[in-house]
Scaffold this motif. Structure first.
Motif, short mmCIF file in Angstrom:
data_model
loop_
_atom_site.label_atom_id
_atom_site.label_comp_id
_atom_site.label_asym_id
_atom_site.label_seq_id
_atom_site.Cartn_x
_atom_site.Cartn_y
_atom_site.Cartn_z
N ARG A 29 18.30 -32.75 44.23
CA ARG A 29 19.30 -33.58 43.58
C ARG A 29 19.22 -34.97 44.19
O ARG A 29 19.26 -35.14 45.40
N ASP A 34 22.36 -38.50 41.00
CA ASP A 34 22.77 -37.13 40.74
C ASP A 34 21.84 -36.37 39.79
O ASP A 34 22.16 -35.27 39.33
N GLU A 35 20.69 -36.95 39.44
CA GLU A 35 19.72 -36.23 38.60
C GLU A 35 19.15 -35.04 39.40
O GLU A 35 18.90 -35.17 40.60
N HIS A 36 18.94 -33.90 38.70
CA HIS A 36 18.37 -32.71 39.34
C HIS A 36 16.93 -32.52 38.89
O HIS A 36 16.59 -32.83 37.74
N VAL A 55 18.65 -28.37 46.76
CA VAL A 55 19.71 -27.57 46.15
C VAL A 55 19.08 -26.30 45.56
O VAL A 55 17.87 -26.24 45.33
N LEU A 57 19.31 -23.93 42.17
CA LEU A 57 19.70 -24.14 40.77
C LEU A 57 20.27 -22.85 40.18
O LEU A 57 20.08 -21.76 40.70
N SER A 58 20.96 -22.99 39.06
CA SER A 58 21.58 -21.85 38.40
C SER A 58 20.53 -20.82 37.98
O SER A 58 19.46 -21.19 37.51
N GLU A 92 22.02 -27.69 35.23
CA GLU A 92 21.92 -28.91 36.04
C GLU A 92 21.04 -29.97 35.39
O GLU A 92 21.00 -31.10 35.86
#
Ligand SMILES: [Zn+2]
Length: 145
Positions: A29, A34-36, A55, A57-58, A92
């Motif tokens: 991130r 805030d771009e993933h 990070v 991710l989902s 995201e």
């Protein structure tokens, strides 16, 4: 029967949880915009900022497009002579290319997909070599398997 230890086919792309937690893709991130991103990167591809946070991710996403290849999955011991490939949009933002679990009749653009791990083979140490894949989310599709 005890499960073999699992190792990723390549380090740095996804988690291999011990318990019931779903596996997750390892992303970045951008601390500025805030771009993933997936896979991880140190420089933001959107604003070129030179600092990103690691990070996870989902494990859920939406199927953007897919196709079905009528050839064996490379390096796999799957019995079927074919496999799906798709692009999954994560909440995201990243669009991830992935092997899909299921037959050519199982996929529809826009359906909810869940990430899981697939064992390709055992290595010489007796560990399961795994890749990530996505499958249609049975919970969202009313129990389809
Ligand atoms: Zn950025």
């Amino acid at each position: 029967m005890t499960a073999n230890p699992r190792v990723p086919i390549e380090e740095g792309y996804f988690t291999i949880p011990d318990g019931d937690e779903p596996p997750r893709l390892l992303g970045s991130r951008c601390v500025a915009c805030d771009e993933h991103f997936f896979p991880r990167r140190e420089v933001c591809a959107k604003c070129l900022h030179r600092q990103t946070d690691d990070v996870t991710l989902s494990p859920m996403g939406t199927l953007y497009t897919w196709t079905y290849l009528h050839v064996p999955l490379f390096g796999s011991q799957r019995a079927e002579n074919g496999y799906g490939v798709g692009q999954i949009d994560l909440p995201e933002g990243p669009r991830v290319q992935s092997v899909l679990q299921g037959g050519p009749g199982d996929f529809a653009v826009g359906m909810e997909m869940q990430m899981e791990l697939e064992t390709l083979r055992q290595n010489e140490e007796g560990e399961d070599v795994v890749i990530f894949r996505f499958r249609p989310n049975a919970d969202a599709a009313g129990g389809a398997s």
